[in-house]
Motif scaffolding. Structure first.
Motif, PDB file in Angstrom:
ATOM      1  N   ASN A  18       0.857  -1.037   0.032  1.00 52.21           N
ATOM      2  CA  ASN A  18      -0.097   0.251  -0.173  1.00 52.21           C
ATOM      3  C   ASN A  18       1.027   1.305  -0.150  1.00 52.21           C
ATOM      4  N   ILE A  19       1.287   1.806  -0.963  1.00 51.10           N
ATOM      5  CA  ILE A  19       1.521   3.353  -1.717  1.00 51.10           C
ATOM      6  C   ILE A  19       0.768   4.293  -1.449  1.00 51.10           C
ATOM      7  N   PHE A  20       0.387   6.008  -0.376  1.00 51.85           N
ATOM      8  CA  PHE A  20       0.153   6.182  -0.520  1.00 51.85           C
ATOM      9  C   PHE A  20       1.363   7.954  -0.587  1.00 51.85           C
ATOM     10  N   LEU A  21       0.431   8.940  -1.379  1.00 55.44           N
ATOM     11  CA  LEU A  21       1.048   9.551  -2.176  1.00 55.44           C
ATOM     12  C   LEU A  21       0.282  11.368  -1.774  1.00 55.44           C
ATOM     13  N   LYS A  22       0.629  12.500  -0.929  1.00 58.10           N
ATOM     14  CA  LYS A  22       0.014  13.151  -0.720  1.00 58.10           C
ATOM     15  C   LYS A  22       0.467  14.496  -0.988  1.00 58.10           C
ATOM     16  N   GLU A  23      -0.361  15.841  -1.477  1.00 51.77           N
ATOM     17  CA  GLU A  23       0.519  16.930  -1.859  1.00 51.77           C
ATOM     18  C   GLU A  23       0.008  18.023  -1.187  1.00 51.77           C
ATOM     19  N   VAL A  24       0.124  18.928  -0.730  1.00 49.69           N
ATOM     20  CA  VAL A  24      -0.763  20.400  -0.753  1.00 49.69           C
ATOM     21  C   VAL A  24      -0.197  21.437  -0.847  1.00 49.69           C
ATOM     22  N   PHE A  25      -0.599  22.819  -1.985  1.00 51.27           N
ATOM     23  CA  PHE A  25       0.182  23.748  -2.567  1.00 51.27           C
ATOM     24  C   PHE A  25      -0.952  24.563  -2.550  1.00 51.27           C
ATOM     25  N   GLU A  26      -0.345  25.887  -2.587  1.00 47.90           N
ATOM     26  CA  GLU A  26      -1.051  27.335  -3.137  1.00 47.90           C
ATOM     27  C   GLU A  26      -0.429  27.886  -4.281  1.00 47.90           C
ATOM     28  N   ARG A  27      -1.445  28.278  -4.900  1.00 42.16           N
ATOM     29  CA  ARG A  27      -0.902  29.326  -5.650  1.00 42.16           C
ATOM     30  C   ARG A  27      -1.323  30.392  -6.223  1.00 42.16           C
ATOM     31  N   LEU A 109      -5.580  -1.584  -6.839  1.00 43.60           N
ATOM     32  CA  LEU A 109      -6.242   0.137  -6.651  1.00 43.60           C
ATOM     33  C   LEU A 109      -5.223   0.784  -6.973  1.00 43.60           C
ATOM     34  N   HIS A 110      -5.776   2.108  -7.855  1.00 43.93           N
ATOM     35  CA  HIS A 110      -4.739   2.764  -7.779  1.00 43.93           C
ATOM     36  C   HIS A 110      -6.202   4.026  -8.222  1.00 43.93           C
ATOM     37  N   SER A 111      -5.596   4.546  -7.135  1.00 45.21           N
ATOM     38  CA  SER A 111      -6.831   6.265  -7.596  1.00 45.21           C
ATOM     39  C   SER A 111      -5.570   7.617  -7.457  1.00 45.21           C
ATOM     40  N   PHE A 112      -6.702   8.626  -7.872  1.00 41.90           N
ATOM     41  CA  PHE A 112      -5.948  10.189  -7.792  1.00 41.90           C
ATOM     42  C   PHE A 112      -6.819  10.573  -7.619  1.00 41.90           C
ATOM     43  N   LYS A 113      -7.076  11.556  -6.725  1.00 43.58           N
ATOM     44  CA  LYS A 113      -8.003  12.046  -5.891  1.00 43.58           C
ATOM     45  C   LYS A 113      -7.429  13.478  -6.061  1.00 43.58           C
ATOM     46  N   VAL A 114      -8.389  14.601  -6.799  1.00 44.01           N
ATOM     47  CA  VAL A 114      -7.195  16.112  -6.290  1.00 44.01           C
ATOM     48  C   VAL A 114      -8.862  17.258  -6.278  1.00 44.01           C
ATOM     49  N   ARG A 115      -8.467  18.286  -5.284  1.00 46.49           N
ATOM     50  CA  ARG A 115      -9.262  19.017  -4.594  1.00 46.49           C
ATOM     51  C   ARG A 115      -8.802  20.322  -4.921  1.00 46.49           C
ATOM     52  N   PHE A 116      -9.466  21.438  -5.728  1.00 46.24           N
ATOM     53  CA  PHE A 116      -9.345  22.822  -5.778  1.00 46.24           C
ATOM     54  C   PHE A 116      -9.803  23.932  -5.259  1.00 46.24           C
ATOM     55  N   THR A 117      -9.600  24.440  -5.026  1.00 46.97           N
ATOM     56  CA  THR A 117     -10.151  25.169  -3.366  1.00 46.97           C
ATOM     57  C   THR A 117      -9.902  26.543  -3.245  1.00 46.97           C
ATOM     58  N   LYS A 118     -11.034  27.922  -3.943  1.00 44.36           N
ATOM     59  CA  LYS A 118     -10.221  29.361  -4.173  1.00 44.36           C
ATOM     60  C   LYS A 118     -10.420  29.890  -2.821  1.00 44.36           C
ATOM     61  N   ALA A 119      -9.278  30.607  -2.141  1.00 43.48           N
ATOM     62  CA  ALA A 119      -9.479  31.628  -1.357  1.00 43.48           C
ATOM     63  C   ALA A 119     -10.739  32.352  -1.366  1.00 43.48           C
ATOM     64  N   ARG A 120     -11.741  32.433  -0.392  1.00 42.21           N
ATOM     65  CA  ARG A 120     -12.649  33.681  -0.457  1.00 42.21           C
ATOM     66  C   ARG A 120     -12.176  35.108  -0.069  1.00 42.21           C
TER      67      ARG A 120
END
Length: 121
Positions: A18-27, A109-120
């Protein structure tokens, strides 16, 4: 800002990986969070002594199911209230590997999730 998390989740069961990679970045006021997961499980190990036995094994598998069939799912969501876009892709299936006269049946099982959130504003 950038954060990266890599996990190789170890198990006492040598048949599981089981291999997991998470990235969080803001631009430019957009926060992006991505997650990738690869999960493998050895379902079966079949010893093959002769080449003819391999053909019998393949024929038997084809009689029951389609070899190597994969299921692909995509989920996309847009939420104006939360200023958020989300995309999830999953591939689920089985593959086979021959190592030292053994056929390994491996579910994955291969999964890819991406979430984009705009700053208010």
């Amino acid at each position: 800002m950038r954060e990266v998390v890599f996990k190789n989740i170890l198990s006492n069961n040598s048949r599981v990986k089981n291999i997991f990679l998470k990235e969080v970045f803001e631009r430019d006021g957009v926060l992006a969070k991505t997650e990738r997961r690869c999960f493998y499980y050895i379902k079966d190990i079949t010893p093959i002594r002769e080449v003819e036995n391999l053909q019998k094994w393949v024929d038997g598998k084809n009689a029951v199911e389609t070899l190597g069939k994969r299921h692909f799912h995509i989920f996309k969501e847009h939420n104006d209230a939360h200023l958020e876009d989300k995309l999830i892709c999953k591939i689920i299936g089985t593959f086979y590997a021959i190592v030292n006269n053994n056929v390994y049946t491996v579910a994955f099982l291969h999964s890819f999730k991406v979430r984009f959130t705009k700053a208010r504003l």
